[in-house]
Design a protein around this motif. Sequence first.
Motif, PDB file in Angstrom:
ATOM      1  N   LYS A   1       0.812  -1.109  -0.169  1.00 56.44           N
ATOM      2  CA  LYS A   1      -0.118  -0.012  -0.066  1.00 56.44           C
ATOM      3  C   LYS A   1       0.804   1.276   0.065  1.00 56.44           C
ATOM      4  CE  LYS A   1      -4.201  -2.003   1.847  1.00 56.44           C
ATOM      5  NZ  LYS A   1      -5.025  -2.136   3.032  1.00 56.44           N
ATOM      6  N   LYS A   2       2.009   1.191   0.347  1.00 54.07           N
ATOM      7  CA  LYS A   2       3.103   2.361   0.311  1.00 54.07           C
ATOM      8  C   LYS A   2       3.491   2.749  -1.046  1.00 54.07           C
ATOM      9  CE  LYS A   2       5.122   1.542   4.767  1.00 54.07           C
ATOM     10  NZ  LYS A   2       6.365   1.405   5.756  1.00 54.07           N
ATOM     11  N   GLN A   3       3.358   1.829  -1.943  1.00 54.91           N
ATOM     12  CA  GLN A   3       3.650   2.095  -3.397  1.00 54.91           C
ATOM     13  C   GLN A   3       2.622   2.643  -4.386  1.00 54.91           C
ATOM     14  OE1 GLN A   3       6.798   1.227  -3.951  1.00 54.91           O
ATOM     15  NE2 GLN A   3       6.706   0.458  -1.886  1.00 54.91           N
ATOM     16  N   CYS A   4       2.556   3.575  -4.928  1.00 56.43           N
ATOM     17  CA  CYS A   4       1.767   4.488  -5.760  1.00 56.43           C
ATOM     18  C   CYS A   4       1.785   3.935  -7.220  1.00 56.43           C
ATOM     19  CB  CYS A   4       2.255   5.840  -6.106  1.00 56.43           C
ATOM     20  SG  CYS A   4       1.279   7.021  -7.020  1.00 56.43           S
ATOM     21  N   PHE A   5       0.556   3.224  -7.306  1.00 56.62           N
ATOM     22  CA  PHE A   5       0.206   2.429  -8.691  1.00 56.62           C
ATOM     23  C   PHE A   5       0.184   3.471  -9.741  1.00 56.62           C
ATOM     24  CE2 PHE A   5      -2.872   1.147 -11.762  1.00 56.62           C
ATOM     25  CZ  PHE A   5      -2.679  -0.112 -12.050  1.00 56.62           C
ATOM     26  N   LYS A   6      -0.336   4.700  -9.650  1.00 53.63           N
ATOM     27  CA  LYS A   6      -0.530   5.680 -10.624  1.00 53.63           C
ATOM     28  C   LYS A   6       0.869   6.033 -11.410  1.00 53.63           C
ATOM     29  CE  LYS A   6      -2.018  10.476 -11.565  1.00 53.63           C
ATOM     30  NZ  LYS A   6      -2.596  11.492 -10.997  1.00 53.63           N
ATOM     31  N   ASN A   7       1.947   5.871 -10.470  1.00 53.35           N
ATOM     32  CA  ASN A   7       3.273   6.271 -11.030  1.00 53.35           C
ATOM     33  C   ASN A   7       4.149   5.063 -11.352  1.00 53.35           C
ATOM     34  OD1 ASN A   7       2.528   9.300 -10.572  1.00 53.35           O
ATOM     35  ND2 ASN A   7       3.343   9.270  -8.460  1.00 53.35           N
ATOM     36  N   SER A   8       3.592   4.027 -11.364  1.00 54.45           N
ATOM     37  CA  SER A   8       4.205   2.798 -11.382  1.00 54.45           C
ATOM     38  C   SER A   8       4.399   2.603 -12.947  1.00 54.45           C
ATOM     39  CB  SER A   8       3.767   1.694 -10.861  1.00 54.45           C
ATOM     40  OG  SER A   8       3.899   1.889  -9.401  1.00 54.45           O
ATOM     41  N   LYS A   9       5.623   2.098 -13.351  1.00 53.96           N
ATOM     42  CA  LYS A   9       5.789   1.697 -14.725  1.00 53.96           C
ATOM     43  C   LYS A   9       5.642   0.171 -14.881  1.00 53.96           C
ATOM     44  CE  LYS A   9       9.000   5.339 -15.912  1.00 53.96           C
ATOM     45  NZ  LYS A   9      10.503   5.725 -16.297  1.00 53.96           N
TER      46      LYS A   9
ATOM     47  N   TYR B   1       0.113  -2.969 -20.029  1.00 54.93           N
ATOM     48  CA  TYR B   1      -0.405  -4.090 -20.561  1.00 54.93           C
ATOM     49  C   TYR B   1      -1.863  -4.086 -20.224  1.00 54.93           C
ATOM     50  CZ  TYR B   1       3.828  -6.701 -21.799  1.00 54.93           C
ATOM     51  OH  TYR B   1       5.261  -7.030 -22.455  1.00 54.93           O
ATOM     52  N   LEU B   2      -1.945  -3.399 -18.873  1.00 50.55           N
ATOM     53  CA  LEU B   2      -3.413  -3.562 -18.201  1.00 50.55           C
ATOM     54  C   LEU B   2      -4.329  -2.470 -18.797  1.00 50.55           C
ATOM     55  CD1 LEU B   2      -2.405  -3.256 -14.443  1.00 50.55           C
ATOM     56  CD2 LEU B   2      -3.245  -5.269 -16.002  1.00 50.55           C
ATOM     57  N   GLY B   3      -3.628  -1.312 -19.541  1.00 50.33           N
ATOM     58  CA  GLY B   3      -4.473  -0.259 -20.254  1.00 50.33           C
ATOM     59  C   GLY B   3      -5.679   0.145 -19.172  1.00 50.33           C
ATOM     60  N   LYS B   4      -6.789   0.467 -19.876  1.00 50.18           N
ATOM     61  CA  LYS B   4      -8.010   0.724 -19.017  1.00 50.18           C
ATOM     62  C   LYS B   4      -8.848  -0.693 -18.517  1.00 50.18           C
ATOM     63  CE  LYS B   4      -8.150   5.175 -21.256  1.00 50.18           C
ATOM     64  NZ  LYS B   4      -8.914   6.402 -21.605  1.00 50.18           N
ATOM     65  N   GLY B   5      -8.334  -1.736 -18.922  1.00 48.64           N
ATOM     66  CA  GLY B   5      -8.882  -3.065 -18.712  1.00 48.64           C
ATOM     67  C   GLY B   5      -9.825  -3.257 -19.763  1.00 48.64           C
ATOM     68  N   ARG B   6     -10.283  -4.304 -19.628  1.00 41.80           N
ATOM     69  CA  ARG B   6     -11.210  -5.034 -21.038  1.00 41.80           C
ATOM     70  C   ARG B   6     -12.245  -6.104 -20.403  1.00 41.80           C
ATOM     71  NH1 ARG B   6      -9.038  -6.991 -26.686  1.00 41.80           N
ATOM     72  NH2 ARG B   6     -10.563  -7.802 -27.576  1.00 41.80           N
ATOM     73  N   LYS B   7     -13.327  -6.060 -20.716  1.00 44.09           N
ATOM     74  CA  LYS B   7     -14.105  -7.305 -20.322  1.00 44.09           C
ATOM     75  C   LYS B   7     -13.706  -8.556 -21.123  1.00 44.09           C
ATOM     76  CE  LYS B   7     -17.699  -5.338 -17.569  1.00 44.09           C
ATOM     77  NZ  LYS B   7     -17.548  -5.453 -16.504  1.00 44.09           N
TER      78      LYS B   7
ATOM     79  N   ASN C   1     -13.237  -8.875 -15.761  1.00 45.81           N
ATOM     80  CA  ASN C   1     -12.262  -7.862 -15.941  1.00 45.81           C
ATOM     81  C   ASN C   1     -10.869  -8.454 -16.561  1.00 45.81           C
ATOM     82  OD1 ASN C   1     -14.220  -5.673 -15.970  1.00 45.81           O
ATOM     83  ND2 ASN C   1     -13.937  -5.335 -13.895  1.00 45.81           N
ATOM     84  N   GLY C   2     -10.194  -8.041 -17.344  1.00 43.57           N
ATOM     85  CA  GLY C   2      -8.994  -8.609 -17.593  1.00 43.57           C
ATOM     86  C   GLY C   2      -8.089  -7.341 -18.146  1.00 43.57           C
ATOM     87  N   PRO C   3      -6.896  -7.594 -18.751  1.00 43.49           N
ATOM     88  CA  PRO C   3      -5.842  -6.620 -19.178  1.00 43.49           C
ATOM     89  C   PRO C   3      -6.311  -6.187 -20.639  1.00 43.49           C
ATOM     90  CG  PRO C   3      -4.655  -8.473 -18.354  1.00 43.49           C
ATOM     91  CD  PRO C   3      -6.095  -8.818 -18.351  1.00 43.49           C
ATOM     92  N   GLU C   4      -6.405  -5.070 -21.170  1.00 39.33           N
ATOM     93  CA  GLU C   4      -6.688  -4.316 -22.193  1.00 39.33           C
ATOM     94  C   GLU C   4      -5.798  -5.110 -23.341  1.00 39.33           C
ATOM     95  OE1 GLU C   4      -7.302  -0.311 -24.518  1.00 39.33           O
ATOM     96  OE2 GLU C   4      -6.589  -0.219 -22.556  1.00 39.33           O
ATOM     97  N   ASN C   5      -4.536  -5.186 -23.011  1.00 40.17           N
ATOM     98  CA  ASN C   5      -3.590  -5.683 -23.771  1.00 40.17           C
ATOM     99  C   ASN C   5      -3.340  -7.142 -23.480  1.00 40.17           C
ATOM    100  OD1 ASN C   5      -3.043  -3.124 -25.297  1.00 40.17           O
ATOM    101  ND2 ASN C   5      -2.069  -2.611 -23.510  1.00 40.17           N
ATOM    102  N   PHE C   6      -4.427  -7.991 -23.201  1.00 41.70           N
ATOM    103  CA  PHE C   6      -4.180  -9.241 -22.864  1.00 41.70           C
ATOM    104  C   PHE C   6      -3.188 -10.200 -23.639  1.00 41.70           C
ATOM    105  CE2 PHE C   6      -7.714  -9.736 -25.970  1.00 41.70           C
ATOM    106  CZ  PHE C   6      -7.136 -10.660 -26.547  1.00 41.70           C
ATOM    107  N   ASP C   7      -3.006  -9.828 -25.012  1.00 39.05           N
ATOM    108  CA  ASP C   7      -2.177 -10.796 -25.888  1.00 39.05           C
ATOM    109  C   ASP C   7      -0.499 -10.564 -25.416  1.00 39.05           C
ATOM    110  OD1 ASP C   7      -1.576 -12.355 -28.148  1.00 39.05           O
ATOM    111  OD2 ASP C   7      -0.484 -10.742 -28.740  1.00 39.05           O
ATOM    112  N   SER C   8      -0.202  -9.252 -24.975  1.00 34.99           N
ATOM    113  CA  SER C   8       1.013  -8.704 -24.559  1.00 34.99           C
ATOM    114  C   SER C   8       1.374  -9.395 -23.098  1.00 34.99           C
ATOM    115  CB  SER C   8       1.159  -7.305 -24.546  1.00 34.99           C
ATOM    116  OG  SER C   8       1.196  -6.872 -25.659  1.00 34.99           O
ATOM    117  N   TYR C   9       0.190  -9.510 -22.394  1.00 38.02           N
ATOM    118  CA  TYR C   9       0.388 -10.105 -20.842  1.00 38.02           C
ATOM    119  C   TYR C   9       0.520 -11.533 -21.129  1.00 38.02           C
ATOM    120  CZ  TYR C   9      -0.761 -11.897 -16.480  1.00 38.02           C
ATOM    121  OH  TYR C   9      -1.024 -12.484 -15.284  1.00 38.02           O
TER     122      TYR C   9
END
Length: 128
Positions: free
Chosen positions: A51-59, A78-84, A93-101
């Motif tokens: 919880k100390k880590q900032c998701f927003k700024n993470s690469k 790889y996550l992008g905005k998510g995709r059903k 819900n899954g990664p928007e770029n599921f193929d890359s993941y």
Amino acid sequence: MMASLANYENIDLARPRKFYERAIIKIAGLFGTERMLNNSRYYNKIDRLLKKQCFKNSKFVGSIMGAYREKELFPKAYLGKGRKQIFDSFEANGPENFDSYLKHMYGNYMQLPSDEEIREKRHFEVVE
């Protein structure tokens, strides 16, 4: 590691490991670490640290508790905005770029594993 030893029954004993890991696991089995260690304590500590880590700024993002260890860290893009995704009769819900993941995690995920590979990975039980 302590969280894993607190859940000794869930450790995949067939997985290839370094010598010192195998030795620690064997000793833990002899001492019955599941009875001595409080798994909630370790999971709560991990949760506080994460919880100390900032998701927003993470690469990079991922799971530090996964079976694939460092391989489970991947570019946040790889996550992008998510995709059903539709799985049989339900949506998740899954990664928007599921193929890359999936390529990152499993290589050629469209190729079915051999019977040998399936046996090697089996460390769970299906309960109906």
